[in-house]
Scaffold this active site. Structure first.
Site, PDB file in Angstrom:
ATOM      1  N   ALA A  15      53.537 -21.128  37.223  1.00  0.00           N
ATOM      2  CA  ALA A  15      52.487 -20.749  38.336  1.00  0.00           C
ATOM      3  C   ALA A  15      51.352 -19.926  38.201  1.00  0.00           C
ATOM      4  CB  ALA A  15      54.109 -20.222  38.967  1.00  0.00           C
ATOM      5  N   GLY A  16      51.099 -20.114  37.400  1.00  0.00           N
ATOM      6  CA  GLY A  16      49.151 -20.465  37.732  1.00  0.00           C
ATOM      7  C   GLY A  16      48.738 -20.889  38.497  1.00  0.00           C
ATOM      8  N   PHE A 118      26.046 -16.318  34.131  1.00  0.00           N
ATOM      9  CA  PHE A 118      27.411 -16.336  32.585  1.00  0.00           C
ATOM     10  C   PHE A 118      26.828 -16.904  31.556  1.00  0.00           C
ATOM     11  CE2 PHE A 118      31.826 -15.840  32.479  1.00  0.00           C
ATOM     12  CZ  PHE A 118      32.337 -14.788  33.932  1.00  0.00           C
ATOM     13  N   GLN A 232      39.602 -18.524  20.734  1.00  0.00           N
ATOM     14  CA  GLN A 232      37.759 -17.598  20.633  1.00  0.00           C
ATOM     15  C   GLN A 232      38.372 -15.785  21.129  1.00  0.00           C
ATOM     16  OE1 GLN A 232      36.569 -17.468  24.657  1.00  0.00           O
ATOM     17  NE2 GLN A 232      34.961 -18.429  23.544  1.00  0.00           N
ATOM     18  N   HIS A 234      36.785 -12.676  22.573  1.00  0.00           N
ATOM     19  CA  HIS A 234      35.541 -12.409  23.783  1.00  0.00           C
ATOM     20  C   HIS A 234      34.900 -11.027  22.880  1.00  0.00           C
ATOM     21  CE1 HIS A 234      33.993 -11.299  27.724  1.00  0.00           C
ATOM     22  NE2 HIS A 234      34.725 -12.133  28.259  1.00  0.00           N
ATOM     23  N   LEU A 244      40.280  -6.508  28.891  1.00  0.00           N
ATOM     24  CA  LEU A 244      38.719  -7.056  28.876  1.00  0.00           C
ATOM     25  C   LEU A 244      38.169  -6.614  29.995  1.00  0.00           C
ATOM     26  CD1 LEU A 244      37.464 -10.138  28.485  1.00  0.00           C
ATOM     27  CD2 LEU A 244      38.736 -10.976  30.106  1.00  0.00           C
ATOM     28  N   GLU A 247      32.921 -11.072  31.296  1.00  0.00           N
ATOM     29  CA  GLU A 247      31.551 -11.291  31.045  1.00  0.00           C
ATOM     30  C   GLU A 247      30.135 -11.144  31.833  1.00  0.00           C
ATOM     31  OE1 GLU A 247      31.299 -14.783  28.766  1.00  0.00           O
ATOM     32  OE2 GLU A 247      30.047 -15.806  29.613  1.00  0.00           O
ATOM     33  N   ARG A 278      29.868 -16.975  23.069  1.00  0.00           N
ATOM     34  CA  ARG A 278      30.926 -16.673  23.008  1.00  0.00           C
ATOM     35  C   ARG A 278      31.271 -15.940  21.862  1.00  0.00           C
ATOM     36  NH1 ARG A 278      35.506 -16.646  28.033  1.00  0.00           N
ATOM     37  NH2 ARG A 278      34.673 -15.573  29.412  1.00  0.00           N
ATOM     38  N   HIS A 342      40.768 -13.321  22.860  1.00  0.00           N
ATOM     39  CA  HIS A 342      40.672 -13.550  24.509  1.00  0.00           C
ATOM     40  C   HIS A 342      41.781 -15.076  24.611  1.00  0.00           C
ATOM     41  CE1 HIS A 342      39.393 -13.339  27.754  1.00  0.00           C
ATOM     42  NE2 HIS A 342      38.441 -14.517  27.759  1.00  0.00           N
ATOM     43  N   GLU A 374      45.382 -23.770  30.520  1.00  0.00           N
ATOM     44  CA  GLU A 374      44.958 -22.754  28.930  1.00  0.00           C
ATOM     45  C   GLU A 374      45.955 -23.984  27.817  1.00  0.00           C
ATOM     46  OE1 GLU A 374      44.554 -18.636  28.242  1.00  0.00           O
ATOM     47  OE2 GLU A 374      44.702 -18.962  25.946  1.00  0.00           O
ATOM     48  N   ARG A 385      35.194 -21.631  24.206  1.00  0.00           N
ATOM     49  CA  ARG A 385      35.105 -22.236  25.698  1.00  0.00           C
ATOM     50  C   ARG A 385      33.830 -21.672  26.560  1.00  0.00           C
ATOM     51  NH1 ARG A 385      36.388 -19.460  29.629  1.00  0.00           N
ATOM     52  NH2 ARG A 385      38.228 -17.788  28.704  1.00  0.00           N
TER      53      ARG A 385
END
Lengths: 572, 294, 319
Positions: A15-16, A118, A232, A234, A244, A247, A278, A342, A374, A385
């Protein structure tokens, strides 16, 4: 053991952002939908996405082609370009839809949506809500779920996917954590949207719930995992727990400095500097640290020149975070950061409509299963990414998966499942609770797994390290059978869940290692010190892994789909 | 030690015994007070529901009046203290806002520079007066009397405006003073909670539930009396206690003393001089424990 | 640092399910958090200790619990702030919600109140082609409310909820404010009318517990006060709550100070004979105890009243 069977057209696991977006899309198509989540929706890890969401809005002079190209270049040409084109083309529409649902995106002087810069991109095309964009979006999507009255099974933990007589995915078995009882969910279409696998690594920026459940469940049920070696790191994570720092800090102008106070990115990416992609920035930082120009194993992120008012307005959360977790006032001193695990670019192989099988039959998959976010690998992100593309991925491909799943469900009959489907999972859970154990603990095994992965499957890799990791993980899988827990109850037994999650993470770790051992080149996040160059002749292709219970996975390859951008040298 | 004295509306209204006891107690401490007769109500957080800025201007006016006298302000009411602390925090945090407020005050011939300290009598006892001097002002031992503290929300929250960072002693100032006075301090979870007074006329049932819960809980923990630095809490805990008990179908009978009343007793002042006959729940039997008769 | 975590345990499946305290002695760095401590217990001492947690960074809202008597996020609470010199830290589940097991509470009462305020944007008519064009100034302050992570900490420590679980509570009211204050939302009046009902915005007692404990600085009570102001200016039907604020303000305008009897009478309403009569015993008692101000029962205006009235006029004209 007989369990209750609940039947829906579409069942969504997770449920993201991807899961909720898929649920809304399927609901709008008029089919019955239910969402299962092992937490509460607003606890999902999408919350953690701080900086923003990319979209090239053509009505303000941006070009989707440019966004698409930068995504492909950022991914070191491993992205499937048809998928990237869809992502970039549909981004604007989906951002506006989010705004209409209620997301309070930051605005410009004209009262229209504003953007920030970004990494890996020339233009400011990142839409944002201060620096809690993911949270702001997640809460609004949940509001929409409440509006639509879509049933959400909070705190249900999925233990396995089930198949119908034809071998298609027909739903899932799940445990109601509050009671410990198992239930079976019969579905014509099942969407996996369980997020990442960060906890396979130690440390990681990911929340403790990011245990790769969906990847392992789908993998075990017959769906292939793709490009799992692409993990990845980060560039800006805190020492210790690995939290985190967005960015957006660099997007808004923060510098990276080494121990000599030098903006070292000038030597690695003279044009894009701190905003190179990244993988490039993380490798640069790691090189500085390895060559002795680090500060206690870190480099420094310097925000001071941005000014306090600006920081409090646009980077409020990381200001708080730095204060709370690193005891540093960003407005007054630079903060030590280092590359940290990350994001998983790889995942369950899915097409541009989220399908985990190929209707044309070019690759073998699992009919009836969809994946988004993801946990899926579409593949948009290729070898690396871009920042602020993950939120976009969840929204565009979550929606598409929801729509396609609804359409697919309409063509299917409800699966007839036997109440005994849950028997195997029930026995497994009982056996875990009953285990005497050999003194092994979940925490001990997970820590060994995590530190091993972080040592050998990180920014720099080589064959020797990968093989060492393989041996360690193999041994941990044996030792998993000796893990026992103290809690013998059914109600809210988080011990049982931790044991089950650990086994899923071990499967994911194995897949990462296997893929990494196969890819003998350096591309994106997969940098091998024993194969320094990108090798487009040999490796411009995806690696697919199929689960084999007793032995190494079966490997298959798929060519990268190239539509308009031929691979070039990658310079920032 | 001299202060601009801000008694607050209730000490000069429905709780005259608070004013009375304060007048009896302060000369014995060698404190000088200049009462601020022209100062207005703080707004009590209620006026602020309608208009925060209006409240800030009224309080800035009071602060400016104290600045003219060159004195810090003393309050004897948790609510007055809290509301003024919050106003002062807003006014001093933002120079532009202070300018705006001063602009409105200018026509009254007043200006507030942002320098005034506003302190509750409770804090003054510990921070300005000092524990040793306080001890030496006490003559009547109160040992054996079991007393529960009750702060009033506005003397506990928000901690930022109340500057708990700078004055960490403020969090438990009432217990500290009570210890010095010599009573046995009865700790109970409700001591920093709400007395229910602000919703007395809005939701009487809830308001009475709060009164009953805190007073009976304090009694259960063995309290003979309760002590509060807030007259609004006193109005509810004392004045409405019988009704609260009736609602819960129980008997409570816990005398509620104003802080200066307790201090006065420890200085050997007569209950009558401290206005204790004006308390609605009779403190007689609790005082009898000390051998004091009214 | 030598630290003792005294954790409230509860196992609903034990033969005699009753809460009990269990103490764990740990060596923790001052900069570590209570969650670090609890995870250490779970990982090295007792894996049956049950709690919710996920992000470790105060963004998921899972780990609300009471620490030394106040609700907070365990992941954001450093050992050094709750036990500066080491020693004992009390850890208990959140209040005002049923406990499922150990530190895990049943959040359903929380969500039920959230759902009650229809927490979704309700614009008028079909959406425009592009985004709604709204000034940033009208939106920016909403980020402060959207920062809410629904951890339940404010509800745990709400003093009204403690005596009345029908109260909407700080989280739901702050959520309601988020829509009332959103220029895109068209259901403002309907929302305000709903919030004007008993159990709504007027039942808050302004104790500021929620402001103090909120780990994300949402200041729910301030949002409730803002709702009241919006309600009054939108002229929702008067209630004891709105009259209380209106009458209070009028009395200060007229007298510069409070007049308690007048406030009570006018708040309850002159025609509300029942409630007025019920206040009579208190009035009589006050009279018997001579709880009368030195100036007599009628409060006169303060000496500086002209100045006060001029300030009222100026400020009210500006707003």
């Amino acid at each position: 053991m007989a369990t209750e069977i609940k039947t829906y057209d579409v069942v969504i696991i997770g449920a993201g952002l991807a899961g909720l977006r898929a649920a809304l899309a399927a609901h709008e198509e008029g089919v019955s939908v239910a969402v299962l989540t092992k937490v509460y929706p607003v606890r999902s890890h999408s919350n953690a996405a701080q900086g923003g969401i990319n979209a090239a809005l053509t009505d303000r002079g941006d070009s989707w082609e440019e966004h698409a190209f930068e995504t492909v270049k950022g991914g070191d040409y491993l992205s499937d370009q048809d998928a990237v084109e869809i992502l970039a083309q549909e981004a604007g529409r989906d951002i506006i839809a989010l705004e209409h649902m209620g997301v309070i995106f930051s605005r410009n002087e004209e009262g229209r949506l504003g953007t920030r810069r970004f990494g890996g991109q020339q233009r400011a095309r990142t839409f944002f809500v201060s620096d809690f964009t993911g949270q702001a979006m997640l809460h609004v999507l949940y509001e929409q779920i409440l509006r639509a009255k879509i049933p959400v099974y909070d705190e249900w933990f999925v233990t396995s996917l089930v198949h119908d007589e034809d071998g298609a995915c027909a739903g899932a078995v799940a445990m109601d954590i509050k009671t410990g009882r198992l239930g079976t969910f019969a579905a014509k279409a099942t969407i996996m949207a369980t997020g990442g696998l960060g906890r396979v690594y130690e440390p990681s920026t990911n929340a403790l719930i990011c245990t790769g459940d969906g990847m392992a469940l789908a993998y075990r049920a017959g769906a292939p995992l793709m490009d799992m070696e692409m993990v990845q790191y980060h560039p800006t994570t805190l020492k210790g727990k690995g939290l985190l720092i967005t960015e957006a800090a660099r997007g808004e102008g923060a510098y990276l400095l080494n121990s000599e106070g030098e903006r070292f990115m000038a030597r690695y990416a003279p044009t894009m500097m701190e905003l190179a992609s990244r993988d490039v920035v993380s490798r640069a930082e790691q090189t500085e640290i390895l060559e002795g120009r680090g500060v206690n194993g870190c480099v420094l992120l310097d925000c001071r020149h941005l000014g306090k008012a600006f920081i409090l307005d646009r980077l409020r959360q990381i200001y708080e975070e730095a204060k709370t977790f690193a005891n540093i006032d960003l407005t007054e001193e630079p903060i030590p950061v280092r590359p940290g695990m990350h994001y998983q670019m790889g995942g369950i192989k899915a097409d541009v409509d989220g399908r985990c099988w190929d209707p044309e039959g070019q690759w073998k998959g699992l009919v009836g299963l969809f994946a988004a976010g993801e946990t899926a690998c579409v593949s948009l992100h290729g070898g690396n990414r871009l920042g602020a593309n993950s939120l976009l991925d969840t929204i565009v491909f979550g929606r598409r998966a929801g729509q396609c799943a609804a359409e697919f469900a309409r063509t299917r009959l409800a699966p007839r499942l036997s109440p005994a489907m849950a028997e195997q999972d029930h026995r497994l859970i009982q056996s875990i609770i009953a285990r005497e154990g050999t003194g092994e603990t979940v925490a001990g095994l997970r820590y060994t797994m995590g530190t091993t992965m972080n040592r050998y499957l990180s920014v720099f890799r080589d064959e020797e390290g990968i093989e060492t990791a393989r041996r360690v993980i193999h041994e941990l899988k044996e030792r998993w059978n000796g893990v026992a827990i103290k809690d013998k109850g059914r109600i809210f037994n988080t011990g049982v869940i931790a044991v089950l999650e650990l086994s899923m993470m071990l499967d994911c770790a194995e897949a990462i290692i296997h893929s990494a051992s196969i890819r003998k080149e350096s591309r994106g996040a997969h940098f091998r010190t024993d194969y320094l160059e990108r090798d487009d002749e040999g490796w411009l292709k995806h690696i697919l892994l199929y689960y084999r219970p007793d032995g190494p996975p079966e490997v298959a390859y798929l060519p990268v789909r190239i539509t308009r951008w031929q691979p070039q040298a990658r310079v920032y | 030690m001299k202060y601009a004295f801000f008694p607050g509306c209730v000490a000069k209204g429905a709780c005259p015994e608070l004013y009375q006891s304060m007048m009896a107690v302060y000369p014995r401490l060698g404190i000088e007070l200049e009462e601020m007769h022209t100062a207005s109500c703080t707004g009590a957080g209620v006026l602020q529901e309608k208009n925060v800025q209006l409240g800030d201007v009224l309080n800035a006016r009071t602060f400016a009046l104290a600045e003219q006298r060159g004195l810090p302000i003393m309050t004897i009411c948790s609510t007055c203290q809290g509301v003024m602390s919050q106003a002062n925090a807003r006014l001093t945090a933002d120079a532009r806002y202070l300018d705006e407020v001063n602009h409105i005050l200018a026509e009254e011939g007043l200006t507030y520079s942002g320098s005034v300290q506003v302190k509750h009598f409770l804090w003054i006892l510990l921070e300005d007066f000092g524990e040793d001097r306080l001890r030496s002002a006490l003559t009547q031992p109160l040992q054996g009397l079991r007393a529960a503290p009750f702060y009033g929300c506005y003397l506990q929250r928000p901690t930022e405006a109340l500057q708990f960072d700078r004055y960490p002693g403020r969090a438990a100032a009432l217990e500290r003073v009570m210890e010095i006075v010599g009573v046995d301090v009865v700790d109970f979870p409700g001591k920093t909670r709400c007395c229910g007074f602000p919703i007395l006329t809005i939701n009487e049932r809830n308001s009475m539930s709060m009164v009953a819960m805190h007073t009976s809980e304090a009694k259960r923990h063995g309290a003979d009396i309760m002590v509060t630095p807030c007259p609004l809490c006193h109005l509810n805990l004392d004045g409405m206690q019988r009704r609260a008990a009736h609602q819960q179908k129980t008997k409570i009978d816990l005398p509620i003393l104003h802080l200066p009343q307790l201090l006065g007793l420890a200085m050997g002042l007569s209950p009558r001089a401290l206005g204790l006959t004006r308390n609605i729940v009779s403190p007689d039997s609790a005082l009898a424990k000390l051998g004091i008769t009214v | 640092m030598h630290t003792i975590l005294r954790v409230r345990r509860f196992n609903p499946e034990s033969p005699n399910p009753a809460p009990y305290d269990q103490e764990y002695v740990l060596d923790l760095e001052p900069s570590e958090t209570v969650l670090d401590g609890l995870l250490k217990i779970r990982e090295t001492v007792d894996d049956s200790l049950t709690l919710r947690c996920s992000c470790r960074g105060a963004i998921c809202g899972s780990c609300g619990m009471r620490i030394n008597g106040h609700a907070m996020l365990a992941c954001k609470t450093k050992i050094v702030t709750v036990a500066p010199h080491g020693g004992l830290i009390r850890v208990e589940p959140m209040s005002n919600m049923p406990v499922i097991k150990d530190l895990v509470t049943d959040m359903e009462p929380f969500w039920q109140k959230i759902r009650q305020v229809e927490p979704w944007l309700q614009p008028e008519g079909p959406p425009p082609e592009t985004e709604y064009v709204v000034p940033q100034a009208a939106m920016q302050h909403l980020t402060g409310v959207m920062a809410c992570i629904m951890c339940g900490v404010c509800v745990s420590d709400c003093t009204v909820w403690e005596v009345d679980s029908t109260f909407l509570g700080p989280a739901a009211l702050a959520k309601a404010y988020r829509f009332v204050a959103d220029p895109r939302d068209a259901a403002t009046m309907r929302r305000l009318l709903a919030l004007n009902q008993p159990t709504g915005m007027w039942d808050c007692t302004r104790c500021m517990e929620c402001v103090e404990v909120c780990p994300k600085h949402v200041a729910p009570m301030d949002r409730i006060m803002a709702l009241r102001a919006k309600g009054m200016s939108a002229r929702v039907p008067s209630t004891c709550g709105s009259r209380h604020a209106e009458v209070f303000t009028d009395i200060i305008r007229q007298k510069g100070r409070l007049d308690e009897p007048l406030l009570a009478v006018k708040t309850l309403g002159l025609r509300n004979w029942g409630r007025l009569l019920s206040m009579l015993p208190l009035a009589i008692q006050s009279f018997i105890h001579r709880k009368l101000p030195p100036s007599g029962p009628l409060h006169r205006a303060i000496p500086g009243i002209r100045s006060i009235r001029r300030i009222f006029a100026r400020v009210e004209k500006r707003s």
